[in-house]
Design a protein around this motif. Structure first.
Motif, PDB file in Angstrom:
ATOM      1  N   SER A   8      37.625  42.453  47.129  1.00  0.00           N
ATOM      2  CA  SER A   8      38.089  42.474  48.666  1.00  0.00           C
ATOM      3  C   SER A   8      38.496  41.107  49.076  1.00  0.00           C
ATOM      4  O   SER A   8      39.367  41.049  49.888  1.00  0.00           O
ATOM      5  N   SER A   9      37.993  40.120  48.452  1.00  0.00           N
ATOM      6  CA  SER A   9      38.343  38.729  48.900  1.00  0.00           C
ATOM      7  C   SER A   9      39.169  38.092  48.155  1.00  0.00           C
ATOM      8  O   SER A   9      39.145  36.971  47.949  1.00  0.00           O
ATOM      9  N   CYS A  10      40.127  38.864  47.419  1.00  0.00           N
ATOM     10  CA  CYS A  10      40.891  38.341  46.471  1.00  0.00           C
ATOM     11  C   CYS A  10      42.429  38.061  47.385  1.00  0.00           C
ATOM     12  O   CYS A  10      43.244  38.139  47.034  1.00  0.00           O
ATOM     13  N   ALA A  11      42.016  37.125  48.484  1.00  0.00           N
ATOM     14  CA  ALA A  11      43.292  36.570  49.220  1.00  0.00           C
ATOM     15  C   ALA A  11      43.694  35.419  48.786  1.00  0.00           C
ATOM     16  O   ALA A  11      43.488  34.232  49.240  1.00  0.00           O
ATOM     17  N   SER A  12      44.190  35.206  47.327  1.00  0.00           N
ATOM     18  CA  SER A  12      44.595  33.937  46.694  1.00  0.00           C
ATOM     19  C   SER A  12      45.846  33.571  46.631  1.00  0.00           C
ATOM     20  O   SER A  12      46.732  34.723  45.771  1.00  0.00           O
ATOM     21  N   PRO A  13      46.468  32.743  47.150  1.00  0.00           N
ATOM     22  CA  PRO A  13      47.953  32.455  46.956  1.00  0.00           C
ATOM     23  C   PRO A  13      48.160  32.226  45.214  1.00  0.00           C
ATOM     24  O   PRO A  13      49.156  32.615  44.907  1.00  0.00           O
ATOM     25  N   GLU A  14      47.087  31.740  44.561  1.00  0.00           N
ATOM     26  CA  GLU A  14      47.249  31.424  43.044  1.00  0.00           C
ATOM     27  C   GLU A  14      47.505  32.900  42.513  1.00  0.00           C
ATOM     28  O   GLU A  14      48.421  33.110  41.213  1.00  0.00           O
ATOM     29  N   PHE A  15      46.805  33.915  42.983  1.00  0.00           N
ATOM     30  CA  PHE A  15      46.980  35.199  41.985  1.00  0.00           C
ATOM     31  C   PHE A  15      48.213  35.758  42.583  1.00  0.00           C
ATOM     32  O   PHE A  15      48.976  36.254  41.510  1.00  0.00           O
ATOM     33  N   PHE A  16      48.698  35.853  43.852  1.00  0.00           N
ATOM     34  CA  PHE A  16      49.817  36.397  44.093  1.00  0.00           C
ATOM     35  C   PHE A  16      51.063  35.852  43.716  1.00  0.00           C
ATOM     36  O   PHE A  16      52.085  36.255  43.456  1.00  0.00           O
ATOM     37  N   LYS A  17      51.004  34.561  43.617  1.00  0.00           N
ATOM     38  CA  LYS A  17      52.154  33.598  42.940  1.00  0.00           C
ATOM     39  C   LYS A  17      52.672  34.385  41.577  1.00  0.00           C
ATOM     40  O   LYS A  17      53.828  34.391  41.360  1.00  0.00           O
ATOM     41  N   VAL A  18      51.563  34.547  40.644  1.00  0.00           N
ATOM     42  CA  VAL A  18      51.693  34.888  39.362  1.00  0.00           C
ATOM     43  C   VAL A  18      52.200  36.400  39.654  1.00  0.00           C
ATOM     44  O   VAL A  18      53.010  36.757  38.381  1.00  0.00           O
ATOM     45  N   ILE A  19      51.680  37.109  40.316  1.00  0.00           N
ATOM     46  CA  ILE A  19      51.937  38.620  40.348  1.00  0.00           C
ATOM     47  C   ILE A  19      53.546  38.655  40.610  1.00  0.00           C
ATOM     48  O   ILE A  19      54.402  39.678  40.199  1.00  0.00           O
ATOM     49  N   ARG A  20      53.934  37.989  41.794  1.00  0.00           N
ATOM     50  CA  ARG A  20      55.443  37.896  41.885  1.00  0.00           C
ATOM     51  C   ARG A  20      56.093  37.572  40.755  1.00  0.00           C
ATOM     52  O   ARG A  20      57.256  38.307  40.541  1.00  0.00           O
ATOM     53  N   THR A  21      55.767  36.554  40.273  1.00  0.00           N
ATOM     54  CA  THR A  21      56.413  36.349  38.888  1.00  0.00           C
ATOM     55  C   THR A  21      56.565  37.267  37.726  1.00  0.00           C
ATOM     56  O   THR A  21      57.594  37.312  37.346  1.00  0.00           O
ATOM     57  N   PHE A  22      55.497  37.922  37.501  1.00  0.00           N
ATOM     58  CA  PHE A  22      55.398  39.040  36.455  1.00  0.00           C
ATOM     59  C   PHE A  22      56.453  40.139  37.093  1.00  0.00           C
ATOM     60  O   PHE A  22      57.033  40.770  36.159  1.00  0.00           O
ATOM     61  N   HIS A  23      56.383  40.638  38.493  1.00  0.00           N
ATOM     62  CA  HIS A  23      57.165  41.582  39.104  1.00  0.00           C
ATOM     63  C   HIS A  23      58.559  41.302  38.877  1.00  0.00           C
ATOM     64  O   HIS A  23      59.429  42.116  38.594  1.00  0.00           O
ATOM     65  N   GLN A  24      58.854  39.985  39.004  1.00  0.00           N
ATOM     66  CA  GLN A  24      60.222  39.475  38.617  1.00  0.00           C
ATOM     67  C   GLN A  24      60.637  39.789  37.333  1.00  0.00           C
ATOM     68  O   GLN A  24      61.970  40.543  37.036  1.00  0.00           O
ATOM     69  N   HIS A  25      59.830  39.700  36.328  1.00  0.00           N
ATOM     70  CA  HIS A  25      60.270  39.819  34.915  1.00  0.00           C
ATOM     71  C   HIS A  25      60.066  41.374  34.365  1.00  0.00           C
ATOM     72  O   HIS A  25      60.745  41.521  33.492  1.00  0.00           O
ATOM     73  N   PHE A  26      59.378  41.920  34.946  1.00  0.00           N
ATOM     74  CA  PHE A  26      58.779  43.271  34.870  1.00  0.00           C
ATOM     75  C   PHE A  26      58.993  44.257  35.903  1.00  0.00           C
ATOM     76  O   PHE A  26      57.890  44.874  36.359  1.00  0.00           O
ATOM     77  N   PRO A  27      60.046  44.304  36.596  1.00  0.00           N
ATOM     78  CA  PRO A  27      60.354  45.042  37.588  1.00  0.00           C
ATOM     79  C   PRO A  27      59.845  46.571  37.710  1.00  0.00           C
ATOM     80  O   PRO A  27      59.473  47.265  38.784  1.00  0.00           O
TER      81      PRO A  27
END
Length: 291
Positions: free
Chosen positions: A99-118
């Motif tokens: 529940s405490s995964c409010a990390s900019p580092e995490f979501f930055k990579v998630i956004r990049t991954f989503h851009q490559h694999f939409p």
């Protein structure tokens, strides 16, 4: 042994009786009993001790149930991924998050991954660290974002963030002009803590011959912050956790050893989908680029 038999077997275990399992499966009782007996014959062991009102698993039954849950979960995951591929969605990633995964580092990579694999779907399961480790071990999720401390044996880990602790206050309770609080200052405050860090927090005070004024010990970082938000005291949590509560004030704590790492983990040498592998590799690449 087939998936249908395993499905029937787990239904009996989870419902406690064959009659109740038959009702949930929309079957009559005799065919279900027959399938369970066939399964026992095929395995060559007794799976249940049958009582007057309920059944009890034997040791063999407990082992089979543990594996059956994993097999059925993997079968469901495979079926879902095949359906996603069929409809051009390009599969999924099964990831567990605390529940405490409010990390900019995490979501930055998630956004990049989503851009490559939409077309990839994120299948997210939210639990605490120890529940996620169990799901990971059972193969029900492929990756997990969890917090230290935990036993990392058998896991491949990537540290997303090292979090120093902060004391978090409601606006009216926040100390004016303070940018950091010593343990001696914290000893004067009512404290709200998350149980996982209770021992370490108590040791910090004990080492200084101080006694903390703990008013609440709970099971979740969010609950800790909710109590602080109500003005009941200072919440001691990893600093990034407070980002989910922007109306609260976080003040650094002068206790270098009181830290928690936010980590992405997977089981070593365990099979995972190509999408999960790609996501883990992207996190690894991002971390190495920072060094």
């Amino acid at each position: 042994m087939d998936l249908r038999q395993l499905h029937y077997f787990t239904a009996v275990v989870e419902n406690g009786t064959i009659s109740e399992a038959a009702r949930k499966l929309h079957l009559s009782q005799p065919p279900l009993s027959t399938q369970i007996k066939l399964l026992e014959t095929e395995c060559g062991v007794t799976l249940f001790e049958r009582g007057a009102r309920h059944i009890t698993l034997t040791e063999a039954g407990r082992v089979l149930y543990r594996h059956a849950v994993q097999i059925l979960s993997m079968a469901k995951t495979t079926e879902e991924e095949m359906q996603n591929l069929r409809y051009g969605k390009q599969g999924s990633v099964h990831i567990g998050l605390i529940s405490s995964c409010a990390s900019p580092e995490f979501f930055k990579v998630i956004r990049t991954f989503h851009q490559h694999f939409p077309g990839v779907i994120f299948k997210v399961t939210e639990r605490n660290t120890f529940d996620l480790l169990t799901l990971l071990e059972n193969g029900q999720i492929e990756l997990a974002v969890i917090r230290t401390p935990y036993h990392s044996r058998g896991l491949e880990t990537l540290t997303l963030r090292e979090d120093p602790f902060a004391a978090v206050f409601s606006a009216e309770k926040a100390p004016l002009g303070e940018t950091s609080l010593a343990i001696q200052q914290l000893a004067q405050l009512p404290l709200i803590i998350y149980r996982r860090w209770e021992q370490e927090i108590r040791l910090l005070f004990q080492d200084r011959d101080l006694k903390p004024n703990i008013v609440c010990v709970n099971e979740d970082a969010r609950t800790t912050l909710q109590w602080a938000s109500a003005g009941l005291g200072a919440a001691l949590v990893p600093r990034s956790v407070a980002a989910s509560f922007p109306h609260l004030t976080a003040v650094s704590v002068d206790a270098p050893r009181l830290t928690s790492k936010l980590q992405l983990v997977r089981r070593k040498n365990a099979p995972i989908s190509q999408n999960a592998f790609n996501l883990f590799a992207l996190f690894e690449k991002n971390i190495k680029a920072k060094k």
